[in-house]
Write a protein that holds these residues in place. Sequence first.
Motif, PDB file in Angstrom:
ATOM      1  N   VAL A  81       0.849  -1.199   0.000  1.00 38.87           N
ATOM      2  CA  VAL A  81       0.000   0.000   0.000  1.00 38.87           C
ATOM      3  C   VAL A  81       0.885   1.249   0.000  1.00 38.87           C
ATOM      4  O   VAL A  81       1.568   1.544   0.984  1.00 38.87           O
ATOM      5  CB  VAL A  81      -0.939   0.025   1.224  1.00 38.87           C
ATOM      6  CG1 VAL A  81      -1.881   1.226   1.144  1.00 38.87           C
ATOM      7  CG2 VAL A  81      -1.739  -1.270   1.321  1.00 38.87           C
ATOM      8  N   SER A  82       0.873   1.969  -1.114  1.00 36.48           N
ATOM      9  CA  SER A  82       1.634   3.226  -1.223  1.00 36.48           C
ATOM     10  C   SER A  82       0.645   4.367  -1.441  1.00 36.48           C
ATOM     11  O   SER A  82      -0.552   4.222  -1.178  1.00 36.48           O
ATOM     12  CB  SER A  82       2.632   3.137  -2.383  1.00 36.48           C
ATOM     13  OG  SER A  82       1.945   3.111  -3.622  1.00 36.48           O
ATOM     14  N   SER A  83       1.113   5.491  -1.962  1.00 38.86           N
ATOM     15  CA  SER A  83       0.232   6.624  -2.252  1.00 38.86           C
ATOM     16  C   SER A  83       0.147   6.820  -3.766  1.00 38.86           C
ATOM     17  O   SER A  83       0.905   6.228  -4.531  1.00 38.86           O
ATOM     18  CB  SER A  83       0.760   7.896  -1.588  1.00 38.86           C
ATOM     19  OG  SER A  83       1.955   8.328  -2.224  1.00 38.86           O
ATOM     20  N   ASP A  84      -0.796   7.649  -4.177  1.00 44.07           N
ATOM     21  CA  ASP A  84      -0.929   7.967  -5.600  1.00 44.07           C
ATOM     22  C   ASP A  84      -0.104   9.187  -5.989  1.00 44.07           C
ATOM     23  O   ASP A  84       0.161   9.405  -7.171  1.00 44.07           O
ATOM     24  CB  ASP A  84      -2.405   8.231  -5.944  1.00 44.07           C
ATOM     25  CG  ASP A  84      -3.238   6.960  -5.900  1.00 44.07           C
ATOM     26  OD1 ASP A  84      -2.789   5.961  -6.470  1.00 44.07           O
ATOM     27  OD2 ASP A  84      -4.322   6.971  -5.297  1.00 44.07           O
ATOM     28  N   ARG A  85       0.309   9.972  -5.005  1.00 39.99           N
ATOM     29  CA  ARG A  85       1.055  11.200  -5.280  1.00 39.99           C
ATOM     30  C   ARG A  85       2.367  11.200  -4.513  1.00 39.99           C
ATOM     31  O   ARG A  85       2.504  10.532  -3.496  1.00 39.99           O
ATOM     32  CB  ARG A  85       0.218  12.425  -4.877  1.00 39.99           C
ATOM     33  CG  ARG A  85      -1.095  12.559  -5.643  1.00 39.99           C
ATOM     34  CD  ARG A  85      -1.954  13.656  -5.059  1.00 39.99           C
ATOM     35  NE  ARG A  85      -1.239  14.925  -5.067  1.00 39.99           N
ATOM     36  CZ  ARG A  85      -1.425  15.895  -4.186  1.00 39.99           C
ATOM     37  NH1 ARG A  85      -2.285  15.715  -3.192  1.00 39.99           N
ATOM     38  NH2 ARG A  85      -0.760  17.019  -4.271  1.00 39.99           N
ATOM     39  N   GLY A  86       3.314  11.977  -5.032  1.00 43.15           N
ATOM     40  CA  GLY A  86       4.617  12.087  -4.397  1.00 43.15           C
ATOM     41  C   GLY A  86       4.701  13.290  -3.482  1.00 43.15           C
ATOM     42  O   GLY A  86       3.689  13.754  -2.936  1.00 43.15           O
ATOM     43  N   LEU A  87       5.924  13.812  -3.320  1.00 44.64           N
ATOM     44  CA  LEU A  87       6.184  14.956  -2.428  1.00 44.64           C
ATOM     45  C   LEU A  87       5.677  14.678  -1.014  1.00 44.64           C
ATOM     46  O   LEU A  87       5.053  15.531  -0.387  1.00 44.64           O
ATOM     47  CB  LEU A  87       5.553  16.240  -2.985  1.00 44.64           C
ATOM     48  CG  LEU A  87       6.095  16.719  -4.339  1.00 44.64           C
ATOM     49  CD1 LEU A  87       5.325  17.960  -4.811  1.00 44.64           C
ATOM     50  CD2 LEU A  87       7.579  17.029  -4.261  1.00 44.64           C
ATOM     51  N   ALA A  88       5.946  13.451  -0.545  1.00 38.02           N
ATOM     52  CA  ALA A  88       5.501  13.057   0.797  1.00 38.02           C
ATOM     53  C   ALA A  88       6.669  12.548   1.627  1.00 38.02           C
ATOM     54  O   ALA A  88       6.524  11.608   2.406  1.00 38.02           O
ATOM     55  CB  ALA A  88       4.406  12.007   0.701  1.00 38.02           C
ATOM     56  N   GLY A  89       7.834  13.155   1.434  1.00 39.28           N
ATOM     57  CA  GLY A  89       8.995  12.746   2.216  1.00 39.28           C
ATOM     58  C   GLY A  89       9.411  11.314   1.898  1.00 39.28           C
ATOM     59  O   GLY A  89       9.454  10.895   0.745  1.00 39.28           O
ATOM     60  N   SER A  90       9.675  10.542   2.958  1.00 33.53           N
ATOM     61  CA  SER A  90      10.138   9.158   2.786  1.00 33.53           C
ATOM     62  C   SER A  90       8.984   8.153   2.819  1.00 33.53           C
ATOM     63  O   SER A  90       9.214   6.953   2.914  1.00 33.53           O
ATOM     64  CB  SER A  90      11.137   8.817   3.893  1.00 33.53           C
ATOM     65  OG  SER A  90      10.525   8.953   5.175  1.00 33.53           O
ATOM     66  N   PHE A  91       7.762   8.624   2.721  1.00 34.97           N
ATOM     67  CA  PHE A  91       6.573   7.773   2.834  1.00 34.97           C
ATOM     68  C   PHE A  91       6.636   6.591   1.859  1.00 34.97           C
ATOM     69  O   PHE A  91       6.584   5.419   2.255  1.00 34.97           O
ATOM     70  CB  PHE A  91       5.308   8.593   2.578  1.00 34.97           C
ATOM     71  CG  PHE A  91       4.031   7.808   2.633  1.00 34.97           C
ATOM     72  CD1 PHE A  91       3.373   7.599   3.833  1.00 34.97           C
ATOM     73  CD2 PHE A  91       3.481   7.270   1.473  1.00 34.97           C
ATOM     74  CE1 PHE A  91       2.196   6.859   3.873  1.00 34.97           C
ATOM     75  CE2 PHE A  91       2.309   6.529   1.513  1.00 34.97           C
ATOM     76  CZ  PHE A  91       1.675   6.336   2.707  1.00 34.97           C
ATOM     77  N   ASN A  92       6.748   6.886   0.573  1.00 29.23           N
ATOM     78  CA  ASN A  92       6.755   5.823  -0.439  1.00 29.23           C
ATOM     79  C   ASN A  92       8.086   5.083  -0.487  1.00 29.23           C
ATOM     80  O   ASN A  92       8.122   3.873  -0.738  1.00 29.23           O
ATOM     81  CB  ASN A  92       6.431   6.421  -1.816  1.00 29.23           C
ATOM     82  CG  ASN A  92       4.986   6.887  -1.901  1.00 29.23           C
ATOM     83  OD1 ASN A  92       4.054   6.122  -1.715  1.00 29.23           O
ATOM     84  ND2 ASN A  92       4.795   8.163  -2.172  1.00 29.23           N
TER      85      ASN A  92
END
Length: 287
Positions: A81-92
């Motif tokens: 489970v990741s995100s659909d968008r970037g610019l989220a730090g080290s999340f993905n």
Amino acid sequence: MATLKELKVRIGGVKNTQKITKAMKMVASAKLRRAQEKIIAARPYASKINQLLGDLVSVAEEGIDELLDTREIKTRCLVVVSSDRGLAGSFNTNIIRTSNNYLKTIDANTKVVLIGKKANDSMKKLKLNLINSYVGIFNNLTLEQSNEIVNFLVDGYKKKEFDCVEIVYNEFKTIAKQVTVREQFLPLKKSVKSENKKTAGDYIYEPTEVEIIKELIPKQLKIQFWKVLLESNAAEQASRMTAMETATKNASDLLKILELSYNQARQAAITKEILEIVGGAEALKDA
């Protein structure tokens, strides 16, 4: 040394970037509040249904439901489970790295389900046994979409396409802390049975324990997966808010440096012009 024009262009660019990061931080903050409200609403229900199902399973006989039975693991299924968008730090980055490292330690035939555009873009390039992917669901996260994924996983488990389902996702702790976790989804974990095969309370069940368990299992799986998506969504917004706040602060620090360099260059240019004027005036006097 950069010219005044180059410094002015860079200052303008940094200011524009800072406006964007500020706006993104505000948007992420608003989305985080809504995500937190959903989690707060879902957690008590998820906790209670887990407790109730655990109590029932602890006093029930074996073989009640195949979703409870542990079998030999020949094939695994890993849900990322990741995100659909970037610019989220080290999340993905954390999700993808954790998933890749885990895949290296288990069977190469492990089936993979990717949720989120970032994991799909990154991991589909690898030689994975990808059986499904879901992109764009976090733009408008709904319970129907979550249930659709659960139905796909349960159907595959019942058909014995895989013998174990695990989920890798980011769990929301606080705004400053999100933890990457891997947990078992199927088969459902059983509670440890007590010596008397009874829970703390001696209940009378109507209808029977088996009927209640069979009714609760689908509900438990759906609320468990819905909670995973809510946790991931909240963690994403918190990570993005923190990243944009840091980016805004870094832009302010960079602006101070650039403005100092600009003022120094401007002062040097003015001093040079004054010296040239004075030199010209002296030359005219001598003439």
